[in-house]
Scaffold this motif. Sequence first.
Motif, PDB file in Angstrom:
ATOM      1  N   CYS A 197      -0.947   6.084  -7.238  1.00 55.33           N
ATOM      2  CA  CYS A 197      -1.407   5.672  -5.909  1.00 55.33           C
ATOM      3  C   CYS A 197      -0.361   6.087  -4.878  1.00 55.33           C
ATOM      4  O   CYS A 197       0.809   5.702  -4.981  1.00 55.33           O
ATOM      5  N   LYS A 198      -0.783   6.887  -3.906  1.00 54.22           N
ATOM      6  CA  LYS A 198       0.144   7.380  -2.892  1.00 54.22           C
ATOM      7  C   LYS A 198       0.311   6.331  -1.794  1.00 54.22           C
ATOM      8  O   LYS A 198      -0.657   5.739  -1.321  1.00 54.22           O
ATOM      9  N   ALA A 212       5.979   6.525  -0.964  1.00 48.15           N
ATOM     10  CA  ALA A 212       6.247   6.201  -2.371  1.00 48.15           C
ATOM     11  C   ALA A 212       5.007   6.564  -3.182  1.00 48.15           C
ATOM     12  O   ALA A 212       3.933   6.811  -2.631  1.00 48.15           O
ATOM     13  N   VAL A 213       5.196   6.606  -4.505  1.00 49.50           N
ATOM     14  CA  VAL A 213       4.073   6.784  -5.431  1.00 49.50           C
ATOM     15  C   VAL A 213       4.178   5.679  -6.463  1.00 49.50           C
ATOM     16  O   VAL A 213       5.238   5.497  -7.081  1.00 49.50           O
ATOM     17  N   ILE A 214       3.131   4.907  -6.621  1.00 53.44           N
ATOM     18  CA  ILE A 214       3.125   3.820  -7.601  1.00 53.44           C
ATOM     19  C   ILE A 214       2.012   4.043  -8.624  1.00 53.44           C
ATOM     20  O   ILE A 214       1.083   4.813  -8.371  1.00 53.44           O
ATOM     21  N   ILE A 229       7.684  -2.481  -5.657  1.00 53.53           N
ATOM     22  CA  ILE A 229       7.906  -1.399  -4.685  1.00 53.53           C
ATOM     23  C   ILE A 229       7.221  -1.736  -3.364  1.00 53.53           C
ATOM     24  O   ILE A 229       7.797  -1.572  -2.280  1.00 53.53           O
ATOM     25  N   LEU A 230       5.998  -2.225  -3.429  1.00 52.11           N
ATOM     26  CA  LEU A 230       5.255  -2.570  -2.218  1.00 52.11           C
ATOM     27  C   LEU A 230       5.912  -3.740  -1.489  1.00 52.11           C
ATOM     28  O   LEU A 230       5.991  -3.750  -0.247  1.00 52.11           O
ATOM     29  N   LYS A 231       6.398  -4.719  -2.239  1.00 49.40           N
ATOM     30  CA  LYS A 231       7.083  -5.863  -1.622  1.00 49.40           C
ATOM     31  C   LYS A 231       8.316  -5.410  -0.859  1.00 49.40           C
ATOM     32  O   LYS A 231       8.592  -5.892   0.260  1.00 49.40           O
ATOM     33  N   ASN A 232       9.050  -4.480  -1.435  1.00 45.17           N
ATOM     34  CA  ASN A 232      10.257  -3.973  -0.775  1.00 45.17           C
ATOM     35  C   ASN A 232       9.918  -3.237   0.524  1.00 45.17           C
ATOM     36  O   ASN A 232      10.618  -3.378   1.537  1.00 45.17           O
TER      37      ASN A 232
END
Length: 335
Positions: A197-198, A212-214, A229-232
């Motif tokens: 997910c970009k 980021a890419v998750i 990562i999204l929380k950060n």
Amino acid sequence: MTKAKSEEDGLDFAKKYIKEGVEDEVDAINMSLDILAEDVANNIEVKNIIRRDGLVRARILAEKKEDEDLTYENYYDFNEKIKNLKPFQILALNRAEKNNNLTVKLEFTDNYNLTLIKNLYKSENDYTEELIKRTIEDSYKRLLLPTITTEIKNKLTEKAEEESIKVFSKNLKPYILQRPIKDKNIIGLDPGYRTGCKVAVIDKHGKFLDQAVIYPVKPHSKEKESIEILKNLIKKYNVDIIALGNATASRETEIVVNKLLKEVEGVSYAIVNEAGASVYSASKLGEEEFPDLDVTIRGAVSMARRLQDPMAELVKIDPKHLGVGQYQHDINQKN
């Protein structure tokens, strides 16, 4: 011609027309019949007979030609009255015929039409009657049917395109009228399975901040890492809302986003229509706006900006790529 009562009379009468370019009596007669055939083909009464047949009785037939992917399987052995055709059927048949997938033809009630046409042309004897009959049949098959077939197909296509544009307009209207979400920092999520997910972060002015890419869903299933990562990013850039694209893996990613929102405060999310985003990402304009970004990250930026100011983002895309119409790639693009 009316002076001739037999083939012998006709050939004798035709002698006076032998000149340069006319080989003999037979050639003279045939050339005169060609002129009569043109006259029949240009007769408005004759044309209207076939047009009426097209509107009332004629049918459109389709047969499979080359369609390895079975794209037009529903139209194999298709047989329907022209007056009963739906706009989407017309556009589908047009595309299939253009792509050489189907053979499409119009079938008129020929015998009925020919009888009506012959009644318009009277003769004085059996000899001329046979010549006129032969000429009408030649004009009908060689000149009239191709002309009227093209005319009817064009009218059907025009009507179908008008309907297609109405559908397109109706479906596009909600996106155009969607209210902008101002003064918010936004994360754009362009979901995906294998490639991940970009993620793109923009500020309240639409300026790109971070990426980021998750990999929150299968086959990777790195849910915890993705949420972290999204929380950060939310904390770092004081993000207010998440814009989630509605295409591949959207449902699965939405589940992860809901889990994320339970761990942060003051953040919400919205589903964004991502039709045409990939086109923008690979376009010259997308490259000019973000020359240093990967094409996939540009798509995530587009997700965020579509939520922030839908109209400003949609105008960057050729309308036919917005994916909310009916065969809109095939219709008159100027219209």
